[in-house]
Design an enzyme around this catalytic site. Sequence first.
Site, PDB file in Angstrom:
ATOM      1  N   HIS A  93       4.467  15.831   7.478  1.00  0.00           N
ATOM      2  CA  HIS A  93       3.836  14.598   6.993  1.00  0.00           C
ATOM      3  C   HIS A  93       2.319  14.685   7.082  1.00  0.00           C
ATOM      4  O   HIS A  93       1.604  14.255   6.187  1.00  0.00           O
ATOM      5  CB  HIS A  93       4.319  13.387   7.793  1.00  0.00           C
ATOM      6  CG  HIS A  93       5.459  12.657   7.152  1.00  0.00           C
ATOM      7  ND1 HIS A  93       5.333  11.996   5.958  1.00  0.00           N
ATOM      8  CD2 HIS A  93       6.736  12.479   7.549  1.00  0.00           C
ATOM      9  CE1 HIS A  93       6.491  11.441   5.637  1.00  0.00           C
ATOM     10  NE2 HIS A  93       7.355  11.722   6.584  1.00  0.00           N
TER      11      HIS A  93
ATOM     12  N   GLN B 294       9.303  16.043   9.841  1.00  0.00           N
ATOM     13  CA  GLN B 294       8.287  15.075  10.255  1.00  0.00           C
ATOM     14  C   GLN B 294       6.926  15.732  10.414  1.00  0.00           C
ATOM     15  O   GLN B 294       5.898  15.153  10.070  1.00  0.00           O
ATOM     16  CB  GLN B 294       8.684  14.414  11.572  1.00  0.00           C
ATOM     17  CG  GLN B 294       9.631  13.263  11.452  1.00  0.00           C
ATOM     18  CD  GLN B 294       9.198  12.231  10.427  1.00  0.00           C
ATOM     19  OE1 GLN B 294       9.829  12.103   9.391  1.00  0.00           O
ATOM     20  NE2 GLN B 294       8.137  11.511  10.686  1.00  0.00           N
TER      21      GLN B 294
ATOM     22  N   ASP C 253      14.519   8.316   5.166  1.00  0.00           N
ATOM     23  CA  ASP C 253      13.236   8.304   4.466  1.00  0.00           C
ATOM     24  C   ASP C 253      13.402   7.992   2.983  1.00  0.00           C
ATOM     25  O   ASP C 253      12.505   7.427   2.365  1.00  0.00           O
ATOM     26  CB  ASP C 253      12.547   9.668   4.602  1.00  0.00           C
ATOM     27  CG  ASP C 253      11.602   9.718   5.782  1.00  0.00           C
ATOM     28  OD1 ASP C 253      11.412   8.682   6.448  1.00  0.00           O
ATOM     29  OD2 ASP C 253      11.041  10.792   6.046  1.00  0.00           O
TER      30      ASP C 253
ATOM     31  N   HIS D 296       2.199 -41.015  19.532  1.00  0.00           N
ATOM     32  CA  HIS D 296       3.480 -40.348  19.293  1.00  0.00           C
ATOM     33  C   HIS D 296       4.636 -41.325  19.579  1.00  0.00           C
ATOM     34  O   HIS D 296       5.599 -41.412  18.807  1.00  0.00           O
ATOM     35  CB  HIS D 296       3.626 -39.118  20.212  1.00  0.00           C
ATOM     36  CG  HIS D 296       2.913 -37.896  19.720  1.00  0.00           C
ATOM     37  ND1 HIS D 296       1.555 -37.838  19.588  1.00  0.00           N
ATOM     38  CD2 HIS D 296       3.401 -36.684  19.327  1.00  0.00           C
ATOM     39  CE1 HIS D 296       1.214 -36.634  19.145  1.00  0.00           C
ATOM     40  NE2 HIS D 296       2.317 -35.921  18.970  1.00  0.00           N
TER      41      HIS D 296
ATOM     42  N   GLU E 182       9.305   6.166  16.400  1.00  0.00           N
ATOM     43  CA  GLU E 182       9.498   5.613  15.059  1.00  0.00           C
ATOM     44  C   GLU E 182      10.890   6.010  14.541  1.00  0.00           C
ATOM     45  O   GLU E 182      11.667   5.181  14.086  1.00  0.00           O
ATOM     46  CB  GLU E 182       8.419   6.163  14.128  1.00  0.00           C
ATOM     47  CG  GLU E 182       8.579   5.733  12.671  1.00  0.00           C
ATOM     48  CD  GLU E 182       7.639   6.486  11.749  1.00  0.00           C
ATOM     49  OE1 GLU E 182       7.453   6.010  10.617  1.00  0.00           O
ATOM     50  OE2 GLU E 182       7.114   7.551  12.130  1.00  0.00           O
ATOM     51  N   HIS E 183      11.195   7.300  14.604  1.00  0.00           N
ATOM     52  CA  HIS E 183      12.510   7.820  14.239  1.00  0.00           C
ATOM     53  C   HIS E 183      13.111   8.484  15.469  1.00  0.00           C
ATOM     54  O   HIS E 183      12.432   9.269  16.140  1.00  0.00           O
ATOM     55  CB  HIS E 183      12.415   8.879  13.135  1.00  0.00           C
ATOM     56  CG  HIS E 183      11.646   8.453  11.929  1.00  0.00           C
ATOM     57  ND1 HIS E 183      10.302   8.769  11.755  1.00  0.00           N
ATOM     58  CD2 HIS E 183      12.019   7.753  10.835  1.00  0.00           C
ATOM     59  CE1 HIS E 183       9.897   8.283  10.594  1.00  0.00           C
ATOM     60  NE2 HIS E 183      10.903   7.653  10.018  1.00  0.00           N
TER      61      HIS E 183
ATOM     62  N   TYR F 208       0.850  -1.193   0.000  1.00  0.00           N
ATOM     63  CA  TYR F 208       0.000   0.000   0.000  1.00  0.00           C
ATOM     64  C   TYR F 208       0.882   1.238   0.000  1.00  0.00           C
ATOM     65  O   TYR F 208       1.739   1.404   0.869  1.00  0.00           O
ATOM     66  CB  TYR F 208      -0.933   0.034   1.219  1.00  0.00           C
ATOM     67  CG  TYR F 208      -1.841   1.238   1.148  1.00  0.00           C
ATOM     68  CD1 TYR F 208      -2.952   1.231   0.310  1.00  0.00           C
ATOM     69  CD2 TYR F 208      -1.558   2.390   1.861  1.00  0.00           C
ATOM     70  CE1 TYR F 208      -3.777   2.342   0.198  1.00  0.00           C
ATOM     71  CE2 TYR F 208      -2.379   3.517   1.755  1.00  0.00           C
ATOM     72  CZ  TYR F 208      -3.477   3.482   0.912  1.00  0.00           C
ATOM     73  OH  TYR F 208      -4.275   4.595   0.793  1.00  0.00           O
TER      74      TYR F 208
ATOM     75  N   SER G 289       3.133   9.431  11.309  1.00  0.00           N
ATOM     76  CA  SER G 289       4.581   9.471  11.490  1.00  0.00           C
ATOM     77  C   SER G 289       4.985  10.291  12.708  1.00  0.00           C
ATOM     78  O   SER G 289       4.244  11.162  13.170  1.00  0.00           O
ATOM     79  CB  SER G 289       5.230  10.047  10.231  1.00  0.00           C
ATOM     80  OG  SER G 289       6.596   9.730  10.196  1.00  0.00           O
TER      81      SER G 289
END
Length: 428
Positions: free
Chosen positions: A258, A255, A355, A414, A321-322, A124, A233
């Site tokens: 975004h 950022q 990025d 078994h 995230e970053h 996506y 983000s």
Amino acid sequence: MKVFINPDKSSWSQLLKRPTMDLEEIEQKVRPVMEMVKQKGDSALRQLTRQFDGVDVEDFQVSESEFEEAEKLVDSQLKTAILTAKSNIEAFHKAQEQPELVVETMPGVKCYRRSVGIEKVGLYIPGGTAPLFSTVLMLAVPARLAGCREIVLCTPPNKEGKVHPAILYTARVVGISRVFKVGGAQAIAALTFGTETIPQVYKIFGPGNQYVTAAKQLSTRFGLAIDMPAGPSEVAIYADGTASPEFVAADLLSQAEHGSDSQVVLVANSQAMIQQVQKAIETQLAALPRADVASQALKNSVAIVLNENEAIELLNEYGAEHLILSVSEPWRIANQIINAGSVFLGHLTPESAGDYASGTNHTLPTNGYAKMYSGVSLDSFVKKITYQEISPEGLKVLGPVVEKMAEAEELQAHKNAVTVRLNALRDV
């Protein structure tokens, strides 16, 4: 940005709260979309694309002529940049390949592990306010290296019913020919259930807004896998006295632009640094085309003054995230970081390098999921299958061990599966 000076630890979780909508509320909006696509297929996609994207799309699959047109519209400098980024991403992800593992655990007992590409994957690619053609590289390059046999890409159309030329050019460069003009939760639904046009896949990759994230999480209830619950983000920056306020401000704004639901966090060891960064933000923000979006994101954001030990503790609690370490000794701090999607070391390593083109993957866990998820890598596109092979000598040694354990668990069949083989060997 709201500023907090040496806040008490008990307040950290509230200060760092992400600007996310209630998941149950989002799911209530997404679930009918999923069900509609499941029941009506392409007909539902046309209706939803008209409703959410404001355009009528008759044929969802991008045609060869559309690929050719897109290639002509992308300028040569951007093509060169995309090819350079592809080369770096390929080099880093190819290095992640693992040879077949073979271990003889005891004489005559061999165990193997082999990586096998996931057969059908869906990618996506967001294309709304910012067409993220870079994400095509981040997902398609490792998918190709992993040996995925069927790679399907979905991305929303613009008001003319077309896909951004850079997205199509990049898809062609990485060998993706099946691109469909459908976005949002309806695209995730199409990949989950399949329609007359769009095939069902086994695993879905890619970032998106909170509705896309919710749709991906709902898809797991129908037997699909996803890369991670990646939503809006975010970036956290730790800046000491050696940091450049202009650099830090630029990273925060990169950022913030975004989306209005993005979040940026600045942690510094002095109030003076925060004040200098705020002044730099005001100057740089005025010149940004997406200043309105960035300004909204800054309202969700905080700047915090803490000493180094507490700063590290807070950053690990946040699990960004970053994470940018704009400090004099970045590795000394980095070695104490245990929760982050991707870490950027030193004053000359902007988050935007990751990025786009340094080589690492930019599809990363958000919303604190860095505490338990990794970012996308080559491993994300493969399954690990194990094998075992036992020789007569191996069975004679291992067999009694298995018989005893099976008997203790009262699983006679078994035990018998071993016993009949041992008896056959004795009869030879």
